[in-house]
Design a protein around this motif. Sequence first.
Motif, PDB file in Angstrom:
ATOM      1  N   CYS A  50       0.865  -1.177   0.000  1.00 29.64           N
ATOM      2  CA  CYS A  50       0.000   0.000   0.000  1.00 29.64           C
ATOM      3  C   CYS A  50       0.901   1.227   0.000  1.00 29.64           C
ATOM      4  CB  CYS A  50      -0.955   0.010   1.195  1.00 29.64           C
ATOM      5  SG  CYS A  50      -0.162   0.045   2.805  1.00 29.64           S
ATOM      6  N   GLY A  51       0.384   2.316  -0.420  1.00 33.22           N
ATOM      7  CA  GLY A  51       1.206   3.516  -0.486  1.00 33.22           C
ATOM      8  C   GLY A  51       0.413   4.748  -0.117  1.00 33.22           C
ATOM      9  N   GLY A  52       1.073   5.878  -0.155  1.00 31.52           N
ATOM     10  CA  GLY A  52       0.424   7.159   0.070  1.00 31.52           C
ATOM     11  C   GLY A  52      -0.293   7.255   1.396  1.00 31.52           C
ATOM     12  N   ASP A  53      -1.518   7.771   1.331  1.00 30.50           N
ATOM     13  CA  ASP A  53      -2.306   8.016   2.544  1.00 30.50           C
ATOM     14  C   ASP A  53      -2.612   6.741   3.312  1.00 30.50           C
ATOM     15  OD1 ASP A  53      -2.309  10.712   1.995  1.00 30.50           O
ATOM     16  OD2 ASP A  53      -4.304  10.732   1.085  1.00 30.50           O
ATOM     17  N   LEU A  54      -2.864   5.637   2.602  1.00 28.62           N
ATOM     18  CA  LEU A  54      -3.170   4.375   3.273  1.00 28.62           C
ATOM     19  C   LEU A  54      -1.981   3.896   4.098  1.00 28.62           C
ATOM     20  CD1 LEU A  54      -5.055   2.035   3.864  1.00 28.62           C
ATOM     21  CD2 LEU A  54      -4.294   0.962   1.734  1.00 28.62           C
ATOM     22  N   LEU A  55      -0.781   3.999   3.539  1.00 26.08           N
ATOM     23  CA  LEU A  55       0.430   3.603   4.258  1.00 26.08           C
ATOM     24  C   LEU A  55       0.609   4.469   5.506  1.00 26.08           C
ATOM     25  CD1 LEU A  55       3.011   1.909   4.487  1.00 26.08           C
ATOM     26  CD2 LEU A  55       4.135   3.582   3.004  1.00 26.08           C
ATOM     27  N   VAL A  56       0.424   5.757   5.363  1.00 27.30           N
ATOM     28  CA  VAL A  56       0.546   6.673   6.504  1.00 27.30           C
ATOM     29  C   VAL A  56      -0.470   6.315   7.583  1.00 27.30           C
ATOM     30  CG1 VAL A  56       0.283   9.077   7.244  1.00 27.30           C
ATOM     31  CG2 VAL A  56       1.527   8.552   5.129  1.00 27.30           C
ATOM     32  N   LYS A  57      -1.698   6.008   7.193  1.00 30.90           N
ATOM     33  CA  LYS A  57      -2.747   5.642   8.162  1.00 30.90           C
ATOM     34  C   LYS A  57      -2.400   4.343   8.887  1.00 30.90           C
ATOM     35  CE  LYS A  57      -6.517   8.036   5.893  1.00 30.90           C
ATOM     36  NZ  LYS A  57      -7.725   7.925   5.065  1.00 30.90           N
ATOM     37  N   GLU A  58      -1.883   3.366   8.146  1.00 28.21           N
ATOM     38  CA  GLU A  58      -1.505   2.089   8.755  1.00 28.21           C
ATOM     39  C   GLU A  58      -0.360   2.271   9.760  1.00 28.21           C
ATOM     40  OE1 GLU A  58      -2.888  -1.061   8.499  1.00 28.21           O
ATOM     41  OE2 GLU A  58      -4.498   0.074   7.568  1.00 28.21           O
ATOM     42  N   ILE A  59       0.621   3.048   9.399  1.00 25.38           N
ATOM     43  CA  ILE A  59       1.742   3.305  10.307  1.00 25.38           C
ATOM     44  C   ILE A  59       1.257   4.068  11.533  1.00 25.38           C
ATOM     45  CG2 ILE A  59       3.906   4.593  10.581  1.00 25.38           C
ATOM     46  CD1 ILE A  59       4.525   3.836   7.637  1.00 25.38           C
ATOM     47  N   HIS A  60       0.417   5.062  11.338  1.00 21.43           N
ATOM     48  CA  HIS A  60      -0.133   5.842  12.461  1.00 21.43           C
ATOM     49  C   HIS A  60      -0.928   4.939  13.405  1.00 21.43           C
ATOM     50  CE1 HIS A  60      -3.115   8.411  14.519  1.00 21.43           C
ATOM     51  NE2 HIS A  60      -2.072   9.221  14.632  1.00 21.43           N
ATOM     52  N   LYS A  61      -1.753   4.077  12.829  1.00 24.79           N
ATOM     53  CA  LYS A  61      -2.577   3.159  13.631  1.00 24.79           C
ATOM     54  C   LYS A  61      -1.682   2.230  14.467  1.00 24.79           C
ATOM     55  CE  LYS A  61      -5.892  -0.583  12.890  1.00 24.79           C
ATOM     56  NZ  LYS A  61      -6.592  -1.346  11.830  1.00 24.79           N
ATOM     57  N   ALA A  62      -0.662   1.652  13.833  1.00 26.36           N
ATOM     58  CA  ALA A  62       0.242   0.732  14.549  1.00 26.36           C
ATOM     59  C   ALA A  62       0.989   1.461  15.660  1.00 26.36           C
ATOM     60  CB  ALA A  62       1.226   0.099  13.571  1.00 26.36           C
ATOM     61  N   CYS A  63       1.491   2.639  15.363  1.00 29.52           N
ATOM     62  CA  CYS A  63       2.250   3.388  16.371  1.00 29.52           C
ATOM     63  C   CYS A  63       1.361   3.866  17.511  1.00 29.52           C
ATOM     64  CB  CYS A  63       2.977   4.565  15.719  1.00 29.52           C
ATOM     65  SG  CYS A  63       4.313   4.056  14.624  1.00 29.52           S
ATOM     66  N   SER A  64       0.143   4.255  17.187  1.00 31.26           N
ATOM     67  CA  SER A  64      -0.784   4.720  18.231  1.00 31.26           C
ATOM     68  C   SER A  64      -1.181   3.591  19.166  1.00 31.26           C
ATOM     69  CB  SER A  64      -2.043   5.319  17.595  1.00 31.26           C
ATOM     70  OG  SER A  64      -1.721   6.453  16.851  1.00 31.26           O
ATOM     71  N   LYS A  65      -1.442   2.411  18.602  1.00 28.64           N
ATOM     72  CA  LYS A  65      -1.901   1.279  19.409  1.00 28.64           C
ATOM     73  C   LYS A  65      -0.745   0.546  20.089  1.00 28.64           C
ATOM     74  CE  LYS A  65      -4.674  -2.900  19.268  1.00 28.64           C
ATOM     75  NZ  LYS A  65      -5.534  -3.774  18.481  1.00 28.64           N
ATOM     76  N   TRP A  66       0.357   0.338  19.361  1.00 27.24           N
ATOM     77  CA  TRP A  66       1.451  -0.487  19.849  1.00 27.24           C
ATOM     78  C   TRP A  66       2.689   0.294  20.258  1.00 27.24           C
ATOM     79  CZ3 TRP A  66       1.615  -5.778  20.507  1.00 27.24           C
ATOM     80  CH2 TRP A  66       0.496  -6.473  20.070  1.00 27.24           C
ATOM     81  N   GLY A  67       2.942   1.412  19.591  1.00 32.21           N
ATOM     82  CA  GLY A  67       4.159   2.170  19.843  1.00 32.21           C
ATOM     83  C   GLY A  67       5.303   1.736  18.947  1.00 32.21           C
ATOM     84  N   PHE A  68       5.095   0.699  18.164  1.00 32.47           N
ATOM     85  CA  PHE A  68       6.116   0.210  17.230  1.00 32.47           C
ATOM     86  C   PHE A  68       5.451  -0.692  16.207  1.00 32.47           C
ATOM     87  CE2 PHE A  68       5.964  -2.598  20.858  1.00 32.47           C
ATOM     88  CZ  PHE A  68       5.898  -3.855  20.290  1.00 32.47           C
ATOM     89  N   LEU A  69       6.220  -1.088  15.195  1.00 36.27           N
ATOM     90  CA  LEU A  69       5.720  -1.975  14.152  1.00 36.27           C
ATOM     91  C   LEU A  69       6.892  -2.674  13.486  1.00 36.27           C
ATOM     92  CD1 LEU A  69       6.111  -0.511  11.012  1.00 36.27           C
ATOM     93  CD2 LEU A  69       4.826   1.169  12.344  1.00 36.27           C
ATOM     94  N   LEU A  70       6.583  -3.669  12.706  1.00 36.93           N
ATOM     95  CA  LEU A  70       7.586  -4.358  11.897  1.00 36.93           C
ATOM     96  C   LEU A  70       7.247  -4.041  10.454  1.00 36.93           C
ATOM     97  CD1 LEU A  70       9.866  -6.450  11.429  1.00 36.93           C
ATOM     98  CD2 LEU A  70       8.084  -8.201  11.429  1.00 36.93           C
ATOM     99  N   HIS A  71       8.200  -3.464   9.731  1.00 42.22           N
ATOM    100  CA  HIS A  71       7.903  -3.214   8.324  1.00 42.22           C
ATOM    101  C   HIS A  71       8.671  -4.178   7.449  1.00 42.22           C
ATOM    102  CE1 HIS A  71      11.613  -0.911   7.586  1.00 42.22           C
ATOM    103  NE2 HIS A  71      11.388  -0.334   8.748  1.00 42.22           N
ATOM    104  N   LYS A  72       8.051  -4.558   6.361  1.00 39.56           N
ATOM    105  CA  LYS A  72       8.664  -5.487   5.419  1.00 39.56           C
ATOM    106  C   LYS A  72       8.629  -4.867   4.029  1.00 39.56           C
ATOM    107  CE  LYS A  72       4.488  -8.112   4.378  1.00 39.56           C
ATOM    108  NZ  LYS A  72       3.929  -9.430   4.194  1.00 39.56           N
ATOM    109  N   ASP A  73       9.300  -5.516   3.114  1.00 38.59           N
ATOM    110  CA  ASP A  73       9.364  -5.030   1.730  1.00 38.59           C
ATOM    111  C   ASP A  73       9.952  -3.628   1.660  1.00 38.59           C
ATOM    112  OD1 ASP A  73       8.042  -7.439   1.057  1.00 38.59           O
ATOM    113  OD2 ASP A  73       6.090  -6.493   1.331  1.00 38.59           O
TER     114      ASP A  73
END
Length: 161
Positions: A50-73
């Motif tokens: 995913c890219g653009g706004d969707l990617l930003v929303k996904e990262i924001h959601k993960a950071c807000s809920k978890w404080g971190f994330l694992l990114h791939k690709d």
Amino acid sequence: MMRTKRVQALACTGNLKELPEKFIQPADEQPDNTQPLEGVTVPVISLTECGGDLLVKEIHKACSKWGFLLHKDHGISFGLIEKLQKVGMEFFKQPQKEKEKKKYANDPSIGKFEGYGTKMTKNLDEKVEWVDYFSHIMSPPSKVDYQIWPPNPFILQASQQ
């Protein structure tokens, strides 16, 4: 030069049998659960699916809920990651005096945030949070300051290009 022993210097003495009291955080600040939770997974986000706004929303959601994330690709080869880990280990194995040279040491008091440093901050209970690090900008290439990078291990520079 720094008068207080850095984390690595303290750990490498071979005489350290237990953690000094000043580094042990109060019980109410220690993790309650150090066991893995079944059915709970860290958010994994693909940087290419995913890219653009969707990617930003996904990262924001993960950071807000978890404080971190694992990114791939992300496009960084495993070989490059291994090389960076190796040269990082080589850097930290150098003698303390070499790592603390003015050329490599950061100095936030003059706005120099890149380089080798130690974060030794005390919390309200006078407990110390202590981390040794080497911080540097890697991207974009126009912002990379090779002057702070030690020539030994010189392959650090080559591994970044």
